[in-house]
Design an enzyme around this catalytic site. Structure first.
Site, PDB file in Angstrom:
ATOM      1  N   LYS A  24     -17.656  -1.241   5.460  1.00  0.00           N
ATOM      2  CA  LYS A  24     -18.083  -2.179   4.419  1.00  0.00           C
ATOM      3  C   LYS A  24     -19.602  -2.152   4.218  1.00  0.00           C
ATOM      4  O   LYS A  24     -20.080  -2.242   3.085  1.00  0.00           O
ATOM      5  CB  LYS A  24     -17.620  -3.587   4.787  1.00  0.00           C
ATOM      6  CG  LYS A  24     -17.681  -4.547   3.617  1.00  0.00           C
ATOM      7  CD  LYS A  24     -17.040  -5.887   3.962  1.00  0.00           C
ATOM      8  CE  LYS A  24     -17.071  -6.816   2.753  1.00  0.00           C
ATOM      9  NZ  LYS A  24     -16.476  -8.126   3.058  1.00  0.00           N
ATOM     10  N   GLU A  56       0.810  -1.223   0.000  1.00  0.00           N
ATOM     11  CA  GLU A  56       0.000   0.000   0.000  1.00  0.00           C
ATOM     12  C   GLU A  56       0.840   1.269   0.000  1.00  0.00           C
ATOM     13  O   GLU A  56       0.423   2.302  -0.522  1.00  0.00           O
ATOM     14  CB  GLU A  56      -0.978   0.008   1.180  1.00  0.00           C
ATOM     15  CG  GLU A  56      -2.136  -0.974   1.042  1.00  0.00           C
ATOM     16  CD  GLU A  56      -1.809  -2.375   1.549  1.00  0.00           C
ATOM     17  OE1 GLU A  56      -0.620  -2.636   1.851  1.00  0.00           O
ATOM     18  OE2 GLU A  56      -2.733  -3.195   1.638  1.00  0.00           O
ATOM     19  N   PHE A  58     -11.561  -7.981  13.189  1.00  0.00           N
ATOM     20  CA  PHE A  58     -10.449  -8.399  12.344  1.00  0.00           C
ATOM     21  C   PHE A  58     -10.117  -7.283  11.343  1.00  0.00           C
ATOM     22  O   PHE A  58     -10.996  -6.749  10.687  1.00  0.00           O
ATOM     23  CB  PHE A  58     -10.809  -9.680  11.596  1.00  0.00           C
ATOM     24  CG  PHE A  58      -9.740 -10.108  10.623  1.00  0.00           C
ATOM     25  CD1 PHE A  58      -8.480 -10.489  11.073  1.00  0.00           C
ATOM     26  CD2 PHE A  58      -9.987 -10.106   9.269  1.00  0.00           C
ATOM     27  CE1 PHE A  58      -7.495 -10.851  10.179  1.00  0.00           C
ATOM     28  CE2 PHE A  58      -9.009 -10.492   8.359  1.00  0.00           C
ATOM     29  CZ  PHE A  58      -7.755 -10.864   8.820  1.00  0.00           C
ATOM     30  N   GLN A  59      -8.858  -6.937  11.237  1.00  0.00           N
ATOM     31  CA  GLN A  59      -8.371  -5.860  10.362  1.00  0.00           C
ATOM     32  C   GLN A  59      -9.043  -4.529  10.648  1.00  0.00           C
ATOM     33  O   GLN A  59      -9.256  -3.716   9.753  1.00  0.00           O
ATOM     34  CB  GLN A  59      -8.507  -6.249   8.881  1.00  0.00           C
ATOM     35  CG  GLN A  59      -7.583  -7.408   8.507  1.00  0.00           C
ATOM     36  CD  GLN A  59      -7.357  -7.540   7.018  1.00  0.00           C
ATOM     37  OE1 GLN A  59      -8.244  -7.275   6.219  1.00  0.00           O
ATOM     38  NE2 GLN A  59      -6.146  -7.981   6.650  1.00  0.00           N
ATOM     39  N   MET A 114      24.299   9.156   2.601  1.00  0.00           N
ATOM     40  CA  MET A 114      24.128  10.403   3.338  1.00  0.00           C
ATOM     41  C   MET A 114      24.369  10.180   4.829  1.00  0.00           C
ATOM     42  O   MET A 114      24.955  11.021   5.512  1.00  0.00           O
ATOM     43  CB  MET A 114      22.733  10.979   3.091  1.00  0.00           C
ATOM     44  CG  MET A 114      22.573  12.419   3.532  1.00  0.00           C
ATOM     45  SD  MET A 114      23.705  13.546   2.677  1.00  0.00           S
ATOM     46  CE  MET A 114      22.678  14.162   1.344  1.00  0.00           C
TER      47      MET A 114
END
Lengths: 186, 575
Positions: free
Chosen positions: B155, B43, B105-106, B473
């Site tokens: 959802k 993502e 969940f999630q 760096m």
């Protein structure tokens, strides 16, 4: 050209200890913020203060227009003039914020706070508490034989003074609303 | 309904990754052909790809992620977009409304987590508000100072049906930042322009964000006043790198002449930049004798770091138009004599030639690699992305940007792993163009999974990895500031990039000799598909010029022979 000015092994040079030298006079300002009363708006305001390291001395919020769903948040904050200006600009950037007013600079204003103080005691102390409450124009909103709950309205200083006096007289609990403020006149 | 709202907002491509809480939206995507969906591999990659798309087109980028880990993985990209003012609309799935707060969940508190890293976000609890909220989200993301917004959609809200609200009928947000600058302040600035003897124009990403017209107006202002112009990392391309008044980038790794001019000027006109700490160096010694004007659409950027004398709140394009109008109507006056002296001084600084280097020996210098890349690609329709680190600064120094929206880099947040997915997004928007990601091997590995996306969608992105087997760096700072104690700053157990390319199904090239470099670059350009070019460069090269932290602009380092000897590397020393 200039040689390497930093000493090898020195760890004092970090990009994050650069401090601007602005005026360091700390001022207290009262801000009135008109916002859409939507979910999370208070979290946005508070998150701004914590995330950017600003102070909140007091914060009051309630919906003031039930049909238009707008709330008024009154914030008392302290900081240098530079920081106060930043706070106002940052508040103005929050999408559900409609208006930001600095009541401390926009002209005279009235500020009031309400407090409830529970004082428990017997005999002379109880009489003295009641007598002082009368002087401060505090109301008794609950009473038992051994305690009072006083309701007092006024400036934060007045409430501080009253609470200090109640201390030795059996003050056991305080609840304060924080400052609500309006500009004077039209 | 979501897809219809996106379509009505003119969206043609979205970047995303499906999951349980966004299945209804993916079902909609399956049943249409107007909007292309780019399936990323992580993502974070989706968000950076959308940033690349947005930065190179001027249109908002759109991302779809699922609830929980989908949303939390997107946080780095969203924060990156916030810091660099990139318009993004992120749609995240959420567990059904009746399960919110149950540690489902999630489930994650996505609006809570992203509150601090979005311009604004919404949790839509009622399908009736869904399409209107999407339209408002596009408005907020693209109006004023652009930025990322997020809409969290449970959802059950995705499943339920309701009446669609077209964009024209959506609730008009009160969010309408003013675009016109205050006329009195603009007049004050024009008067300062007429009198200035040692002016400098310092531009930033705001010029790019304001649109192509703003860049044209900037060019007109610079060329007609004959003022010198410099730019931040984010503003490169607004004024052409080949333009005669161009001083190069300023700041920590900016050019000597740009920083010296900033320090010594008597009038500084900041156009769409924000006095970032990489620009100012020591704030108390920043350009001590100048009158400072600041044009910015965001009032909170003004007087945040540097006190300015002439603040102008407004859109860069509108304000520049007004400045030019008033300046022309007053007779196009400048102090030509003063300017001539100023340019003489600037020419002296330019003679220092702070970017000069010598390619000697058999090891490729990173500066040389970029110099050759520039020579061999400058005539192409070219877009450059970078990761973060030394290679990013060298790319900014040694590549030339003649147009806006051609330079995609992570400035404010400095996100390693930005460049590869950003190049995917840029190539999606410009399928015929040459898209190069100038990378360091360590940054590149952070999101290397997106090579799969490039291969799947046949995106011929060129990954130009300048491989020094170091976190360059970090290593440089450890050398200069931490007594050469190189703690954890080397890349061990690196993959064989050529074999890695083959494993991904694309082309891999390795080059480690200056004599073979041109051929390798040409081979990369000629190949019709994604390429990973592993360019092994000098391991201990430092990036100069450099303003050490805590120092003002006139205390730049131009390279240090002693330091180089101490670490035993051969090669030329910068001036």
């Amino acid at each position: 050209m200039s040689a390497l000015k930093i000493k090898k092994g020195s760890t004092k040079h970090s990009a994050y200890n650069l401090r601007p030298d602005f005026s360091d006079v700390i001022e207290t300002h009262t801000l009135a913020v008109l916002v859409d009363n939507e979910a999370g708006v208070l979290a946005r305001v508070i998150g701004l203060f914590s995330g950017r390291g600003y102070n909140i001395d007091s914060l009051t919020v309630a919906e003031i227009d039930h049909t238009g769903h707008t709330s008024r948040i009154t914030i008392v904050t302290t900081g240098t003039p530079q920081v106060i200006e930043q706070i106002k600009a940052q508040l103005g950037r929050i999408v559900p914020v409609h208006e930001v007013h600095d009541l401390s600079v926009e002209g005279p204003s009235v500020e009031r706070e309400l407090a409830l103080l529970k004082v428990a005691g017997l005999g002379d102390k109880r009489v003295e508490a009641l007598r002082l409450a009368d002087i401060f124009r505090a109301n008794v909103v609950d009473s038992t034989l051994e305690s009072f709950v006083f309701e007092i309205t006024g400036t934060s200083d007045k409430i501080d003074a009253f609470a200090e006096l109640m201390g030795p007289l059996g003050l056991i609990e305080v609840a304060r609303t924080g400052v609500a403020a309006l500009s004077r006149g039209q | 309904m979501v897809v219809q709202a996106l379509r009505d907002q003119g969206v043609d491509v979205v970047f995303g990754y499906p999951g349980g809480a966004v299945l209804p939206i993916y079902d909609e995507i399956f049943q249409q052909n107007d909007i292309r969906h780019v399936l990323v591999r992580h993502e974070q990659g989706a968000v950076h790809a959308a940033e690349g798309y947005a930065r190179s087109t001027g249109k908002p980028g759109v991302v779809i992620v699922t609830s929980g880990p989908g949303a939390t993985n997107a946080v780095t990209g969203i924060t990156d977009a916030l810091m660099d003012s990139i318009p993004l609309v992120v749609l995240s799935g959420q567990v059904p409304t009746f399960m919110i707060g149950n540690d489902a969940f999630q489930e994650a508190d996505t609006v809570g987590i992203t509150r601090a890293c979005t311009k604004h976000n919404w949790l839509v609890k009622d399908t009736a508000n869904l399409s209107g909220t999407i339209h408002e989200a596009f408005h907020v993301a693209t109006t004023g100072r652009p930025g990322p917004v997020l809409i969290d959609i449970p959802k059950d809200v995705q499943f339920a049906s309701s009446t669609y609200t077209p964009p024209q009928k959506a609730r008009t947000s009160h969010y309408q930042p003013p675009v016109k600058g205050d006329m009195d302040s603009i007049k004050e600035l024009v008067e300062a322009i007429e009198k200035a003897k040692k002016p400098i124009i310092y531009t930033g990403g705001g010029v790019i964000n304001s649109g192509p017209a703003a860049s044209l107006l900037l060019r007109e202002l610079v060329d007609s006043t004959n003022f010198p112009v410099t730019s931040t990392l984010m503003g490169l391309g607004a004024y052409p790198g080949t333009g005669k008044n161009w001083l190069g980038m300023l700041g920590m790794h900016g050019l000597y002449e740009a920083n010296m001019a900033m320090h010594d000027c008597d009038l500084m006109i900041n156009i769409g930049a924000r006095f970032d700490d990489r620009i100012t160096g020591l704030v108390s010694a920043f350009s001590p004798n100048s009158k400072k004007a600041h044009i910015d659409i965001d009032p909170s950027s003004v007087n945040k770091v540097i006190r300015v004398d002439i603040p102008i709140i407004g859109d860069v394009g509108h304000v520049l138009e007004d400045i030019l109008k008033i300046w022309k109507s007053r007779g196009r006056k400048t102090d030509k004599e003063g300017l001539q002296g100023w340019w003489t001084k600037i020419e002296e600084w330019k003679k220092i030639d702070c970017l000069s280097f010598k390619q000697t020996g058999s090891v490729i210098k990173p500066q040389y690699a970029l110099h050759r890349l520039e020579e061999l690609t400058r005539d192409h329709d070219r877009y450059i992305c970078t990761e973060v680190g030394q290679h990013q600064m060298w790319a900014a120094q040694y590549l030339t940007f003649n147009d806006p929206n051609r330079w995609m880099t992570s400035g404010g947040l400095g996100t390693m792993g930005y460049g590869l997915p950003a190049s995917v997004g840029v190539q999606m928007a410009h399928p015929e163009a040459l898209v190069i990601n100038v990378a360091g091997e360590a940054s590149w590995l952070m999101n290397m999974q997106e090579m799969g996306t490039a291969v799947q969608f046949r995106l011929p992105v060129k990954q130009f990895i300048m491989n020094n087997e170091r976190l360059g760096m970090v290593r440089q700072w450890q050398e200069l500031l931490h007594g050469e104690r190189y703690s954890q700053s080397w890349s061990e157990a690196l993959p064989d990039f050529v074999k890695l390319a083959e494993a991904f199904g694309c082309k891999g090239i390795k080059v480690d000799n200056p004599d073979d470099l041109d051929e390798a670059i040409k081979e990369m350009l000629a190949y019709d598909g994604p390429v990973i070019l592993d360019c092994l460069v000098e391991k201990h090269e430092n990036c100069f010029p450099m303003i050490p932290s805590g120092e003002p602009h006139n205390k730049m380092l131009l390279g240090d022979a002693k330091t180089k000897d101490a670490i035993g590397t051969s090669g030329a020393v910068l001036v």
